[in-house]
Design a protein around this motif. Structure first.
Motif, PDB file in Angstrom:
ATOM      1  N   UNK A 158      21.537  18.184  20.009  1.00 38.87           N
ATOM      2  CA  UNK A 158      21.578  17.063  20.942  1.00 38.87           C
ATOM      3  C   UNK A 158      22.982  16.830  21.441  1.00 38.87           C
ATOM      4  N   UNK A 159      23.302  15.557  21.650  1.00 37.43           N
ATOM      5  CA  UNK A 159      24.634  15.169  22.106  1.00 37.43           C
ATOM      6  C   UNK A 159      25.188  14.115  21.166  1.00 37.43           C
ATOM      7  N   UNK A 160      26.471  14.275  20.833  1.00 36.16           N
ATOM      8  CA  UNK A 160      27.115  13.293  19.968  1.00 36.16           C
ATOM      9  C   UNK A 160      27.465  12.045  20.779  1.00 36.16           C
ATOM     10  N   UNK A 161      28.017  11.003  20.162  1.00 34.79           N
ATOM     11  CA  UNK A 161      28.324   9.773  20.904  1.00 34.79           C
ATOM     12  C   UNK A 161      29.287   9.972  22.077  1.00 34.79           C
ATOM     13  N   UNK A 162      30.075  11.059  22.073  1.00 37.01           N
ATOM     14  CA  UNK A 162      30.996  11.336  23.173  1.00 37.01           C
ATOM     15  C   UNK A 162      30.323  12.134  24.291  1.00 37.01           C
ATOM     16  N   UNK A 163      29.045  12.467  24.112  1.00 36.12           N
ATOM     17  CA  UNK A 163      28.308  13.208  25.138  1.00 36.12           C
ATOM     18  C   UNK A 163      28.430  14.716  25.028  1.00 36.12           C
ATOM     19  N   UNK A 164      29.057  15.203  23.969  1.00 35.26           N
ATOM     20  CA  UNK A 164      29.240  16.638  23.779  1.00 35.26           C
ATOM     21  C   UNK A 164      27.973  17.250  23.175  1.00 35.26           C
ATOM     22  N   UNK A 165      27.490  18.360  23.789  1.00 35.51           N
ATOM     23  CA  UNK A 165      26.333  19.072  23.222  1.00 35.51           C
ATOM     24  C   UNK A 165      26.722  19.614  21.856  1.00 35.51           C
ATOM     25  N   UNK A 166      25.812  19.453  20.915  1.00 40.57           N
ATOM     26  CA  UNK A 166      26.186  19.794  19.551  1.00 40.57           C
ATOM     27  C   UNK A 166      24.994  20.287  18.743  1.00 40.57           C
ATOM     28  N   UNK A 167      25.282  21.143  17.789  1.00 46.24           N
ATOM     29  CA  UNK A 167      24.343  21.562  16.761  1.00 46.24           C
ATOM     30  C   UNK A 167      24.991  21.125  15.456  1.00 46.24           C
ATOM     31  N   UNK A 168      24.348  20.235  14.725  1.00 43.92           N
ATOM     32  CA  UNK A 168      24.947  19.688  13.514  1.00 43.92           C
ATOM     33  C   UNK A 168      23.959  19.773  12.357  1.00 43.92           C
ATOM     34  N   UNK A 169      24.512  19.851  11.159  1.00 39.88           N
ATOM     35  CA  UNK A 169      23.710  19.957   9.952  1.00 39.88           C
ATOM     36  C   UNK A 169      23.930  18.726   9.084  1.00 39.88           C
ATOM     37  N   UNK A 170      22.842  18.247   8.459  1.00 35.83           N
ATOM     38  CA  UNK A 170      22.904  17.050   7.643  1.00 35.83           C
ATOM     39  C   UNK A 170      22.216  17.287   6.309  1.00 35.83           C
ATOM     40  N   UNK A 171      22.811  16.729   5.256  1.00 34.09           N
ATOM     41  CA  UNK A 171      22.234  16.787   3.923  1.00 34.09           C
ATOM     42  C   UNK A 171      20.985  15.910   3.921  1.00 34.09           C
ATOM     43  N   UNK A 172      19.823  16.464   3.627  1.00 30.77           N
ATOM     44  CA  UNK A 172      18.601  15.672   3.696  1.00 30.77           C
ATOM     45  C   UNK A 172      18.487  14.601   2.608  1.00 30.77           C
ATOM     46  N   UNK A 173      19.282  14.709   1.565  1.00 29.13           N
ATOM     47  CA  UNK A 173      19.248  13.715   0.493  1.00 29.13           C
ATOM     48  C   UNK A 173      20.098  12.494   0.842  1.00 29.13           C
ATOM     49  N   UNK A 174      21.281  12.735   1.442  1.00 31.54           N
ATOM     50  CA  UNK A 174      22.211  11.638   1.731  1.00 31.54           C
ATOM     51  C   UNK A 174      22.275  11.290   3.213  1.00 31.54           C
ATOM     52  N   UNK A 175      21.784  12.179   4.070  1.00 33.46           N
ATOM     53  CA  UNK A 175      21.856  12.084   5.532  1.00 33.46           C
ATOM     54  C   UNK A 175      23.294  12.120   6.047  1.00 33.46           C
ATOM     55  N   UNK A 176      24.209  12.634   5.236  1.00 32.19           N
ATOM     56  CA  UNK A 176      25.593  12.817   5.649  1.00 32.19           C
ATOM     57  C   UNK A 176      25.747  14.167   6.327  1.00 32.19           C
ATOM     58  N   UNK A 177      26.642  14.220   7.308  1.00 30.52           N
ATOM     59  CA  UNK A 177      26.881  15.475   8.032  1.00 30.52           C
ATOM     60  C   UNK A 177      27.580  16.481   7.141  1.00 30.52           C
TER      61      UNK A 177
END
Length: 87
Positions: free
Chosen positions: A64-83
């Motif tokens: 998606x897009x981060x808060x700055x509008x940059x297209x991004x692919x990011x990974x998150x820990x499913x237990x903590x929801x931290x990036x």
């Protein structure tokens, strides 16, 4: 004509497969994972635009897009929801 097209498709697919480099979420039992909808709601509240989410064996993968509008692919820990960042 077909051979160059197939070669181009192969290299595009290979580039996509290698796009996220060395990202590894800590392994945790699926019973401890928070729902992906909770992550989506958290990100939207933070200003993200979530286009697509996928589940890998150990991570939530967000496109998606981060808060700055940059297209991004990011990974998150499913237990903590931290990036989780690349190592």
């Amino acid at each position: 004509m077909i051979r160059p097209l197939l070669a181009a498709l192969f290299f595009c697919a290979a580039g996509t497969a290698l796009a996220h480099g060395n990202v590894q979420c800590p392994a945790s039992p699926k019973a401890e994972w928070k729902p992906h909808t909770e992550l989506q709601a958290k990100l939207i509240k933070e200003g993200w635009t979530v286009r697509r989410m996928e589940v890998t064996p150990t991570c939530y993968e967000v496109y998606g897009k981060d808060p700055q509008g940059k297209r991004i692919e990011a990974f998150f820990d499913p237990k903590t929801l931290e990036r989780v960042e690349e190592k």
